[in-house]
Design a protein around this motif. Structure first.
Motif, PDB file in Angstrom:
ATOM      1  N   MET A 118      -6.162   0.588 -12.327  1.00 11.23           N
ATOM      2  CA  MET A 118      -5.655   1.717 -13.084  1.00 11.23           C
ATOM      3  C   MET A 118      -4.260   1.412 -13.606  1.00 11.23           C
ATOM      4  N   SER A 119      -3.873   2.113 -14.656  1.00 15.21           N
ATOM      5  CA  SER A 119      -2.503   2.013 -15.151  1.00 15.21           C
ATOM      6  C   SER A 119      -1.755   3.324 -14.976  1.00 15.21           C
ATOM      7  N   ALA A 120      -2.481   4.408 -14.669  1.00 17.33           N
ATOM      8  CA  ALA A 120      -1.862   5.710 -14.429  1.00 17.33           C
ATOM      9  C   ALA A 120      -2.759   6.496 -13.497  1.00 17.33           C
ATOM     10  N   LEU A 121      -2.146   7.350 -12.703  1.00 12.80           N
ATOM     11  CA  LEU A 121      -2.859   8.130 -11.697  1.00 12.80           C
ATOM     12  C   LEU A 121      -2.440   9.582 -11.801  1.00 12.80           C
ATOM     13  N   ARG A 122      -3.396  10.462 -12.047  1.00 13.48           N
ATOM     14  CA  ARG A 122      -3.122  11.888 -12.105  1.00 13.48           C
ATOM     15  C   ARG A 122      -3.492  12.525 -10.774  1.00 13.48           C
ATOM     16  N   LEU A 123      -2.558  13.303 -10.214  1.00 13.32           N
ATOM     17  CA  LEU A 123      -2.821  14.036  -8.976  1.00 13.32           C
ATOM     18  C   LEU A 123      -2.341  15.473  -9.139  1.00 13.32           C
ATOM     19  N   SER A 124      -3.235  16.410  -8.887  1.00  9.08           N
ATOM     20  CA  SER A 124      -2.857  17.821  -8.866  1.00  9.08           C
ATOM     21  C   SER A 124      -2.451  18.198  -7.444  1.00  9.08           C
ATOM     22  N   PRO A 125      -1.867  19.375  -7.241  1.00 14.42           N
ATOM     23  CA  PRO A 125      -1.416  19.751  -5.909  1.00 14.42           C
ATOM     24  C   PRO A 125      -2.513  19.614  -4.854  1.00 14.42           C
ATOM     25  N   ALA A 126      -2.158  18.976  -3.730  1.00 11.48           N
ATOM     26  CA  ALA A 126      -3.000  18.735  -2.549  1.00 11.48           C
ATOM     27  C   ALA A 126      -3.841  17.475  -2.651  1.00 11.48           C
ATOM     28  N   GLU A 127      -3.988  16.881  -3.835  1.00 15.62           N
ATOM     29  CA  GLU A 127      -4.770  15.645  -3.933  1.00 15.62           C
ATOM     30  C   GLU A 127      -3.989  14.480  -3.338  1.00 15.62           C
ATOM     31  N   ARG A 128      -4.730  13.542  -2.748  1.00 15.73           N
ATOM     32  CA  ARG A 128      -4.137  12.318  -2.215  1.00 15.73           C
ATOM     33  C   ARG A 128      -4.799  11.097  -2.840  1.00 15.73           C
ATOM     34  N   ALA A 129      -4.062  10.004  -2.840  1.00 11.10           N
ATOM     35  CA  ALA A 129      -4.603   8.728  -3.300  1.00 11.10           C
ATOM     36  C   ALA A 129      -3.862   7.609  -2.596  1.00 11.10           C
ATOM     37  N   GLU A 130      -4.582   6.553  -2.272  1.00 11.87           N
ATOM     38  CA  GLU A 130      -3.959   5.341  -1.755  1.00 11.87           C
ATOM     39  C   GLU A 130      -4.079   4.277  -2.835  1.00 11.87           C
ATOM     40  N   ARG A 132       0.844  -1.205   0.000  1.00 12.97           N
ATOM     41  CA  ARG A 132       0.000   0.000   0.000  1.00 12.97           C
ATOM     42  C   ARG A 132       0.872   1.246   0.000  1.00 12.97           C
ATOM     43  N   PHE A 133       0.564   2.159  -0.915  1.00 13.21           N
ATOM     44  CA  PHE A 133       1.258   3.444  -0.971  1.00 13.21           C
ATOM     45  C   PHE A 133       0.235   4.561  -0.789  1.00 13.21           C
ATOM     46  N   ARG A 134       0.488   5.434   0.181  1.00 17.70           N
ATOM     47  CA  ARG A 134      -0.368   6.594   0.424  1.00 17.70           C
ATOM     48  C   ARG A 134       0.335   7.792  -0.201  1.00 17.70           C
ATOM     49  N   ILE A 135      -0.180   8.256  -1.327  1.00 14.98           N
ATOM     50  CA  ILE A 135       0.504   9.259  -2.137  1.00 14.98           C
ATOM     51  C   ILE A 135      -0.110  10.634  -1.922  1.00 14.98           C
ATOM     52  N   LEU A 136       0.742  11.607  -1.661  1.00 15.68           N
ATOM     53  CA  LEU A 136       0.353  13.012  -1.573  1.00 15.68           C
ATOM     54  C   LEU A 136       1.129  13.798  -2.607  1.00 15.68           C
ATOM     55  N   ASN A 137       0.415  14.570  -3.422  1.00 19.06           N
ATOM     56  CA  ASN A 137       1.098  15.572  -4.241  1.00 19.06           C
ATOM     57  C   ASN A 137       1.244  16.816  -3.381  1.00 19.06           C
ATOM     58  N   GLY A 138       2.424  16.974  -2.785  1.00 21.66           N
ATOM     59  CA  GLY A 138       2.710  18.115  -1.920  1.00 21.66           C
ATOM     60  C   GLY A 138       3.455  19.229  -2.634  1.00 21.66           C
ATOM     61  N   SER A 139       3.472  19.191  -3.961  1.00 18.39           N
ATOM     62  CA  SER A 139       4.166  20.226  -4.732  1.00 18.39           C
ATOM     63  C   SER A 139       3.384  21.536  -4.715  1.00 18.39           C
ATOM     64  N   GLN A 189      -6.436   1.700  -7.108  1.00 15.45           N
ATOM     65  CA  GLN A 189      -6.645   2.814  -6.192  1.00 15.45           C
ATOM     66  C   GLN A 189      -7.750   2.433  -5.223  1.00 15.45           C
ATOM     67  N   ILE A 190      -7.499   2.627  -3.915  1.00 18.37           N
ATOM     68  CA  ILE A 190      -8.478   2.250  -2.904  1.00 18.37           C
ATOM     69  C   ILE A 190      -9.013   3.444  -2.129  1.00 18.37           C
ATOM     70  N   ALA A 191      -8.377   4.604  -2.237  1.00 24.26           N
ATOM     71  CA  ALA A 191      -8.840   5.766  -1.484  1.00 24.26           C
ATOM     72  C   ALA A 191      -8.462   7.048  -2.208  1.00 24.26           C
ATOM     73  N   SER A 192      -9.240   8.099  -1.946  1.00 25.26           N
ATOM     74  CA  SER A 192      -8.928   9.438  -2.458  1.00 25.26           C
ATOM     75  C   SER A 192      -8.841  10.388  -1.268  1.00 25.26           C
ATOM     76  N   ASP A 193      -9.011  11.685  -1.494  1.00 25.91           N
ATOM     77  CA  ASP A 193      -8.748  12.684  -0.454  1.00 25.91           C
ATOM     78  C   ASP A 193      -9.446  12.385   0.870  1.00 25.91           C
TER      79      ASP A 193
END
Length: 352
Positions: free
Chosen positions: A146-158, A108-115, A132-136
């Motif tokens: 999914m094969s690709a995940l787009r995240l804009s600043p502040a979005e999270r995904a697990e 499991r990876f909890r990803i944050l776009n903190g840019s 993907q199992i979770a969003s913000d």
């Protein structure tokens, strides 16, 4: 002296950062940001990876402008102010080009776009799919392949990645395939552009999770018919003139008044502006989680079907959000490109 607050939401991966007027971008860039996890009965009951540092890892993605000496001082130029700061170095949990030893099985990876300003399109260099199992705002109802995940600043995904078919010693890279300035209307995701962010080195250890639940939680959809009001929010401008509904942020002005306990639809549009047709803006709301009703009248993608607090709006696009306001107080809504927020692309609403 510590700050106390009441946690009143489902399990989720959240983050925090300062919000000082005109200084947010600089302070976040210089490190004032972090993650915190909320767990509950639902997360405790799910047979998913949940051993921190063993099969459950945070991945905080940030980019920085770095000179030859390794200096990362915040010195935005005109382009940074217009587009949001884009760096030439990518940090994962504060490290450049790190590697992580991962076990076989699901991880499991909890990803944050903190840019500050960059939107990413994450994928694996072996073209492996993931779930993907979770969003913000917490878990999705079901895992989404999914094969690709787009995240804009502040979005999270697990996400869950299955390393069970990968041999011990093999390496898989997490890559970004979004072109520089993908937020601009004149550019798009370019899968030929690949930037390596980090490397996963598979070991002979086992994660202990070899299958994933078909159902994660139950999300009750908020019906549009329950909304008592529809409000319109138009994001517009480039450079120094950045507005929502034609106004820049004023701490002494309340832009919207919302009745406590009511449900509303917020229609957020991104106007075509400037010679290049404008750019995408991530719209973020404080004090509430929302559901996405539609994008230009079309159902949102499956991974946007859960609870969210940030949503990327493309130039010329209209996105309808629905929320029930159960917290009294004064809250903000703004573009989460931090340079845009600091330039005034923000407003205030009061729930009373």
């Amino acid at each position: 002296m510590g700050t106390k607050f009441t946690i009143d939401q489902p399990a989720a991966t959240l983050w925090y950062h300062p919000h000082m007027m005109g200084e947010t971008a600089k302070q976040v860039y210089e490190g004032l940001a972090g993650l915190f996890y909320i767990e509950d009965e639902v997360s405790d009951s799910l047979a998913i990876p949940k051993e921190y540092g063993m099969n459950d890892y945070p991945l905080i993605i940030q980019d920085r402008k770095m000179d030859a000496s390794g200096n990362m001082q915040y010195n935005p130029n005109m382009t940074d102010t217009m587009m949001g700061l884009y760096g030439n170095a990518f940090l994962i949990n504060g490290a450049i080009s790190p590697y992580l030893e991962v076990p076989q099985g699901y991880v499991r990876f909890r990803i944050l776009n903190g840019s500050n300003g960059r939107t990413y399109r994450f994928s694996l260099d072996n073209n492996q799919k993931f779930y993907q199992i979770a969003s913000d705002g917490g878990f999705l109802e079901k895992p989404i392949e999914m094969s690709a995940l787009r995240l804009s600043p502040a979005e999270r995904a697990e996400i869950l990645v299955d390393f069970s078919e990968v041999k011990a010693g093999d390496k898989i890279k997490l890559i970004n395939t979004a072109s520089d300035f993908v937020n601009s209307a004149s550019s798009a995701d370019d899968t030929k552009t690949k930037t390596e962010l980090m490397e996963f080195v598979v070991t002979d250890k086992q994660s202990g999770v070899n299958e994933i639940p078909k159902q994660l939680t139950k999300i009750e959809s908020t019906k549009p018919s329950s909304a008592v009001k529809t409000r319109e929010f138009a994001m517009a401008g480039v450079g120094a003139t950045l507005t929502i509904n034609g106004k820049s942020m004023d701490m002494d002005r309340i832009d919207e008044e919302v009745n406590f306990g009511t449900t509303e639809i917020w229609e957020v549009t991104n106007e075509h502006t400037g010679k290049q047709g404008g750019m995408a803006h991530p719209f973020h709301m404080h004090g509430v989680q929302f559901q996405v009703l539609d994008r230009d009248g079309n159902p949102p993608p499956a991974n946007e079907s859960g609870w969210k607090d940030t949503i990327l709006i493309q130039p010329g696009e209209k996105v309808r959000l629905i929320a029930t306001f159960t917290n009294k107080g004064i809250f903000m809504y703004h573009c989460h490109i931090l340079e845009h927020e600091d330039a005034g692309m923000m407003g205030q609403y009061e729930v009373k």
